[in-house]
Motif scaffolding. Structure first.
Motif, PDB file in Angstrom:
ATOM      1  N   LYS A 196      65.411 123.801  14.581  1.00  0.00           N
ATOM      2  CA  LYS A 196      65.995 124.681  15.322  1.00  0.00           C
ATOM      3  C   LYS A 196      65.277 124.444  16.809  1.00  0.00           C
ATOM      4  O   LYS A 196      64.213 124.107  16.740  1.00  0.00           O
ATOM      5  CB  LYS A 196      65.521 126.130  14.915  1.00  0.00           C
ATOM      6  CG  LYS A 196      66.479 126.305  13.811  1.00  0.00           C
ATOM      7  CD  LYS A 196      66.251 127.810  13.226  1.00  0.00           C
ATOM      8  CE  LYS A 196      64.883 128.299  12.709  1.00  0.00           C
ATOM      9  NZ  LYS A 196      64.662 129.538  12.260  1.00  0.00           N
ATOM     10  N   ASN A 237      73.246 116.145  15.069  1.00  0.00           N
ATOM     11  CA  ASN A 237      72.216 116.945  16.131  1.00  0.00           C
ATOM     12  C   ASN A 237      71.611 115.992  17.273  1.00  0.00           C
ATOM     13  O   ASN A 237      71.645 116.330  18.412  1.00  0.00           O
ATOM     14  CB  ASN A 237      71.327 117.344  15.132  1.00  0.00           C
ATOM     15  CG  ASN A 237      71.527 118.722  14.425  1.00  0.00           C
ATOM     16  OD1 ASN A 237      71.681 119.840  15.283  1.00  0.00           O
ATOM     17  ND2 ASN A 237      71.863 118.584  13.209  1.00  0.00           N
ATOM     18  N   THR A 258      70.176 125.073  15.996  1.00  0.00           N
ATOM     19  CA  THR A 258      70.058 123.579  16.045  1.00  0.00           C
ATOM     20  C   THR A 258      70.981 123.115  17.174  1.00  0.00           C
ATOM     21  O   THR A 258      71.992 124.095  17.579  1.00  0.00           O
ATOM     22  CB  THR A 258      70.820 123.087  14.629  1.00  0.00           C
ATOM     23  OG1 THR A 258      72.129 123.444  14.772  1.00  0.00           O
ATOM     24  CG2 THR A 258      70.002 123.573  13.453  1.00  0.00           C
TER      25      THR A 258
END
Length: 352
Positions: free
Chosen positions: A167, A294, A229
């Motif tokens: 995160k 990500n 994220t």
């Protein structure tokens, strides 16, 4: 008068013709189209799979991949209907829907289970998992087994954990690099006591809001910021009303894949074996590809001209960890020393 006589004669003629020649429905029957979609529909097993994120995220893509594998390997005997973006249930009511059998599968963020199952708070501890290897060992080892076994009291079967990523923090006011930078800011959080305590330790206030209402609350300035994220921040456009983003990697966001136990027990051994095999394959896939997704989202966020992205230095991270250390003692009193010892051992193993 003539009109009445004419109509009456026409009707009588029609009735006489029908009685004399009979009704031939053979042509009408043969002209009907056959709908092969209906063949064996009663024999199909339909699994409703509800989740709240976008399809182009680790969880969204994993759900689609899993559904495709199961349908293919059962030759269409099991069909999994995936409902993304909270179109079926929100993250606030999906668990009750699963318990009551209104949906067969969900994959909530682990944080959303913490109030019902306090032990799950260990997965929200800040900086508890220094590496992806630490996350994998936590999910696939004794920690994960302990947490999934808690769900049995609610007649829920935990199939596995799915991966998303670390995160990061965004906000609309100023760069956040030091603990003091959180002071008097207001953040959207998931319903986790550990996450709430984390922001309290940093001097910020919080509001628990559904994931799919986060964008709107950022837009109207009800909250100053949020943590998530990079894939969720980018796919849900949470950056559009935020000016600053900090790559902090302070916590990990993952999911528990759950199925209604009564539904699971009614499946045949063969179907359960196929589902478990497809789930294992999908879990390995999302573990690898979630990192890539990500990273790609972070690269795209760097291209946003109105978003300043900062990275914590080692000294700044240590200051965050020092400020947040009391949370570990608070959590141990709620989850027990046995589970916390496993967390400490894992953290020490993978710390640089």
């Amino acid at each position: 008068m003539r009109t009445v006589i004419t109509i009456t004669a026409f009707i009588i003629t029609g009735i006489f013709t029908a009685l004399f020649f009979g009704f031939d429905l053979s042509n009408a029957s043969s002209s009907l189209e056959y709908d092969d979609e209906q063949e064996g529909i009663k024999d199909k097993i339909v699994i409703q799979f509800s989740h709240v994120v976008a399809e182009n995220t680790p969880k969204g893509m994993a759900a689609r991949r899993f559904a495709s594998l199961v349908e293919s390997r059962t030759n269409g005997e099991i069909k999994i209907q995936v409902h993304s973006n909270g179109t079926l249930y929100s993250d606030q009511n999906e668990y009750e829907a699963l318990r009551e059998g209104r949906v067969e599968m969900i994959a909530p963020a682990t944080s959303n289970l913490t109030k019902r199952f306090p032990k799950w708070q260990v997965l929200d501890l800040p900086f508890a998992f220094p590496s992806y290897q630490a996350i994998e060992e936590a999910y696939q080892g004794e920690i994960g087994e302990t947490l999934l076994s808690d769900l049995e009291q609610d007649d829920i079967k935990g199939l596995t954990f799915w991966y998303n990523g670390y995160k990061q923090v965004t906000n609309s006011s100023h760069p956040i690099l030091n603990p003091e930078d959180f002071h008097r800011l207001h953040f959207r959080i998931m319903p986790s006591p550990v996450i709430e305590s984390q922001f309290e330790q940093l001097g910020a206030s919080t509001s628990e809001l559904p994931f799919n209402k986060t964008y709107r609350n950022l837009e109207v300035d009800f909250v100053n910021g949020q943590e998530n994220t990079a894939s969720n921040i980018y796919s849900k456009k949470l950056f559009q009303d935020q000016s600053y983003m900090t790559i902090s990697n302070h916590g990990y966001l993952g999911y528990a894949v759950l199925i209604n136990e009564a539904f699971w027990n009614n499946l045949s051994d063969e179907h359960r074996e196929i589902i478990e095999g497809a789930m294992t394959e999908t879990t390995n896939w999302v573990r690898r590809h979630s990192i890539e997704m990500n990273d790609e989202s972070t690269r795209k966020l760097r291209q946003e001209e109105n978003l300043q992205i900062d990275y914590l230095t080692q000294t700044q991270q240590e200051a965050w960890e020092q400020r947040l250390r009391p949370i570990y003692e608070e959590t141990e009193s709620m989850v027990g020393s046995k589970l916390m010892k496993k967390i400490y051992k894992l953290k020490d193993k993978y710390s640089n």
